[in-house]
Design an enzyme around this catalytic site. Structure first.
Site, PDB file in Angstrom:
ATOM      1  N   HIS A 191      34.438  74.591  93.107  1.00 18.08           N
ATOM      2  CA  HIS A 191      34.776  73.982  91.821  1.00 18.08           C
ATOM      3  C   HIS A 191      36.256  73.624  91.711  1.00 18.08           C
ATOM      4  CE1 HIS A 191      30.852  74.561  89.894  1.00 18.08           C
ATOM      5  NE2 HIS A 191      30.798  75.710  90.551  1.00 18.08           N
ATOM      6  N   LYS A 242      28.969  68.533  94.760  1.00 15.75           N
ATOM      7  CA  LYS A 242      29.515  68.499  93.405  1.00 15.75           C
ATOM      8  C   LYS A 242      30.372  67.243  93.245  1.00 15.75           C
ATOM      9  CE  LYS A 242      29.051  73.404  92.389  1.00 15.75           C
ATOM     10  NZ  LYS A 242      28.174  73.757  93.493  1.00 15.75           N
ATOM     11  N   SER A 278      32.917  79.658  88.066  1.00 21.48           N
ATOM     12  CA  SER A 278      32.030  78.578  87.636  1.00 21.48           C
ATOM     13  C   SER A 278      31.522  78.682  86.206  1.00 21.48           C
ATOM     14  CB  SER A 278      30.826  78.483  88.586  1.00 21.48           C
ATOM     15  OG  SER A 278      30.094  79.698  88.583  1.00 21.48           O
TER      16      SER A 278
END
Length: 413
Positions: A220, A252, A192
């Site tokens: 991610h 996210k 990240s």
């Protein structure tokens, strides 16, 4: 008469000092965290302190926040289920929406089953902590997310870290562990702070060689990596069965909240009955569950266009920064670390960026190594290319100005 006065040991400072020099940063007038966003605007802009700012510090990779179809699903769920839950998933907190979402997640990852928890942090911590017992081993990448580290520390198992993204070191560690022990290898798929991708094909090979279970954090990478946003499996053209447990978030690229695990029925059933974070936490609200469910539907219908736009925007911003000679590492994703170096310079650069309409933050040690502070930018599909090129130019101007002021770091002051 002799009076004996008892000597007391002074009470240690409470609370202890923060890891970061928060007071020093505040005194210097360069504290930039906890800014209140007043409104989200179109095309990746937000309103902060009455000022319009380009959001470069968030995680909405697909730009789906404020999607009207998704918003309506949330409203509909409130009318049917209300705003809260009546307990944990284990008892009164499971609705038809939760079951439907879990089935959709399992299909998306090519797994038999899935379970949703109220946060991604909780998903990692409670899963890792309950899967391994005494005399078992957890082996993790040195730069894994804090939630993975915490889960490993809470577990009864022995915790060993291998050098960052170094399959040979992982192989050497596993080779020293008794073959009779249970072994769980855990790694981020995309790291990240750097945006780099784990060497998953080699990690899989090594796990198979030593009979280790593999758990991958895709927070991610899912919805981001690959031409269609299929995550690490699409990126490397992997068999989904090569990854035993997939963990990811719904907060996210997906504009909701919560975390999830996808795995075999046997593993998920075990976690549903043993994971303390699942059993003893309130269920994800039906509103957030409906939001996540509709978001997955919107993604599936528009994935090609959304992911293409995200990748194009990332390339535009990265190339613009490089054209100014700004060092951004080796990111392969929409996380762009702008390498600053010392802590104070990074804090001042972040402050200057925000004053100039760019919502971005500095990241300090211990999150990154000492002397390697960064500005961490995240690109989304909602951004406009002209805004990104203008932002790159502004960042260059700010860094160039700081470079000529000979600013010293906190560590050296």
């Amino acid at each position: 008469m002799t009076v004996h006065i008892k000597t007391f040991t002074p009470t240690p400072l409470f609370p202890p000092k923060t890891t970061w020099d928060i007071e020093g940063v505040k005194e210097a007038g360069i504290y930039t965290w906890f800014k209140e966003i007043q409104e989200e605007l179109p095309n990746g802009w937000v309103k902060v302190d009455g000022q319009k700012m380009l959001m470069l510090g968030g995680y909405s990779y697909l730009g789906l926040n404020q999607n009207q179809e998704i918003n309506q699903a949330a409203i509909d769920s409130i009318e049917k289920f209300g705003t809260g839950m009546s307990g944990s998933r284990f008892l009164a907190g499971t609705t038809t929406l939760h079951s439907e979402l879990e089935q959709k997640i399992a299909r998306m990852h090519g797994k038999e089953d899935a379970m949703v928890l109220s946060s991604g942090y909780l998903a990692n911590v409670s899963t890792i902590a309950c899967l391994l017992k005494k005399n078992d081993y957890i082996i993790g990448d040195k730069l894994n997310h804090a939630s993975i580290m915490d889960g490993a520390r809470y577990a009864q198992a022995k915790f060993v870290r291998y050098r960052h993204n170094d399959p040979e070191h992982l192989d050497a560690i596993l080779g020293k562990i008794p073959h009779t022990a249970r072994k769980l290898v855990v790694t981020d798929s995309v790291f990240s702070m750097s945006g780099t991708v784990a060497n998953m094909p080699e990690i899989i090979k090594i796990c198979k060689k030593h009979g280790a279970i593999l758990m991958v954090d895709e927070c991610h990478s899912i919805f981001v990596l690959g031409e269609k946003g299929g995550g690490i499996a699409e990126y490397f053209d992997l068999d989904p069965d090569d990854i035993d447990i997939t963990m990811a978030t719904l907060s996210k690229a997906i504009p909701s909240s919560g975390g999830y695990l996808a795995a075999s029925t046997k593993i998920i059933d075990y976690l549903r009955h043993e994971s303390r974070g699942f059993i003893y936490s309130g269920a994800l609200t039906s509103t957030l569950t409906a939001t996540a469910l509709k978001s997955l539907e919107v993604f599936e219908k528009n994935r090609g266009e959304l992911v293409k736009r995200l990748h194009e925007n990332t390339a535009v911003f990265s190339e613009a920064l490089r054209s100014y000679g700004i060092e951004i590492g080796h990111s392969e994703t929409s996380i762009i670390p702008i390498l600053i170096g010392d802590t104070t310079d990074a804090a001042i650069a972040a402050k200057k960026c925000q004053e100039n309409g760019l919502f971005i933050h500095a990241v300090f040690p211990p999150v990154v190594p000492v002397g390697k502070a960064i500005l961490r930018a995240s690109i989304t599909a909602a951004h406009k290319k002209e805004d990104l090129t203008a932002a790159a130019q502004k960042i260059y101007e700010i860094l160039n100005e700081l470079k000529h002021k000979n600013i010293h770091s906190i560590e050296n002051s």
